[in-house]
Design a protein around this motif. Sequence first.
Motif, PDB file in Angstrom:
ATOM      1  N   GLN A  40     -97.282  13.731 -36.027  1.00 18.49           N
ATOM      2  CA  GLN A  40     -97.351  15.181 -35.849  1.00 18.49           C
ATOM      3  C   GLN A  40     -96.117  15.872 -36.416  1.00 18.49           C
ATOM      4  OE1 GLN A  40    -100.133  16.741 -34.520  1.00 18.49           O
ATOM      5  NE2 GLN A  40    -100.896  14.656 -34.664  1.00 18.49           N
ATOM      6  N   GLN A  41     -96.363  17.007 -37.047  1.00 12.56           N
ATOM      7  CA  GLN A  41     -95.272  17.848 -37.550  1.00 12.56           C
ATOM      8  C   GLN A  41     -94.395  18.276 -36.372  1.00 12.56           C
ATOM      9  OE1 GLN A  41     -95.057  18.496 -40.781  1.00 12.56           O
ATOM     10  NE2 GLN A  41     -93.341  19.899 -40.761  1.00 12.56           N
ATOM     11  N   TRP A  60     -89.567  17.614 -29.288  1.00 13.18           N
ATOM     12  CA  TRP A  60     -90.241  18.364 -30.342  1.00 13.18           C
ATOM     13  C   TRP A  60     -89.326  19.441 -30.906  1.00 13.18           C
ATOM     14  CZ3 TRP A  60     -95.010  16.590 -31.657  1.00 13.18           C
ATOM     15  CH2 TRP A  60     -95.598  15.702 -30.761  1.00 13.18           C
ATOM     16  N   GLU A  64     -94.477  25.525 -31.242  1.00 14.40           N
ATOM     17  CA  GLU A  64     -95.712  25.419 -32.030  1.00 14.40           C
ATOM     18  C   GLU A  64     -96.114  23.969 -32.225  1.00 14.40           C
ATOM     19  OE1 GLU A  64     -99.071  26.778 -33.512  1.00 14.40           O
ATOM     20  OE2 GLU A  64     -97.514  28.094 -32.698  1.00 14.40           O
ATOM     21  N   SER A  65     -95.143  23.096 -32.433  1.00 15.52           N
ATOM     22  CA  SER A  65     -95.438  21.664 -32.577  1.00 15.52           C
ATOM     23  C   SER A  65     -96.049  21.102 -31.299  1.00 15.52           C
ATOM     24  CB  SER A  65     -94.162  20.895 -32.906  1.00 15.52           C
ATOM     25  OG  SER A  65     -93.613  21.328 -34.131  1.00 15.52           O
ATOM     26  N   LYS A  67     -97.786  22.830 -29.034  1.00 10.48           N
ATOM     27  CA  LYS A  67     -99.130  23.383 -28.921  1.00 10.48           C
ATOM     28  C   LYS A  67    -100.111  22.630 -29.814  1.00 10.48           C
ATOM     29  CE  LYS A  67     -97.640  28.068 -27.899  1.00 10.48           C
ATOM     30  NZ  LYS A  67     -97.549  29.436 -28.417  1.00 10.48           N
ATOM     31  N   THR A  68     -99.678  22.278 -31.011  1.00  9.55           N
ATOM     32  CA  THR A  68    -100.537  21.558 -31.941  1.00  9.55           C
ATOM     33  C   THR A  68    -100.843  20.153 -31.421  1.00  9.55           C
ATOM     34  OG1 THR A  68     -99.616  22.785 -33.801  1.00  9.55           O
ATOM     35  CG2 THR A  68    -100.736  20.716 -34.317  1.00  9.55           C
ATOM     36  N   TRP A  69     -99.847  19.511 -30.845  1.00  9.12           N
ATOM     37  CA  TRP A  69    -100.029  18.174 -30.308  1.00  9.12           C
ATOM     38  C   TRP A  69    -101.036  18.194 -29.183  1.00  9.12           C
ATOM     39  CZ3 TRP A  69    -100.542  13.350 -30.564  1.00  9.12           C
ATOM     40  CH2 TRP A  69    -100.392  12.489 -29.482  1.00  9.12           C
TER      41      TRP A  69
END
Length: 69
Positions: A40-41, A60, A64-65, A67-69
């Motif tokens: 993950q970014q 992290w 935003e990272s 939330k994406t995860w």
Amino acid sequence: MNPKKFQTPYYAVIFTSKLKMKSKAYEEMANIMFTLAQEQQGFLGIESAREDLGITVSYWKDLESIKTW
């Protein structure tokens, strides 16, 4: 792992679990989740301790990272 090496600010997500019994399947799933998180970014690292209570802290770059995860 040394979280102090991360450029600030960074964020930590803490996950706890209660293990009823140790199993090979649990360990395999934990390894899969670690592998996926690394892809993950914004992922910086992870620390984990497991006995009767499991505690995992993932680090992290930004919200935003997470939330994406």
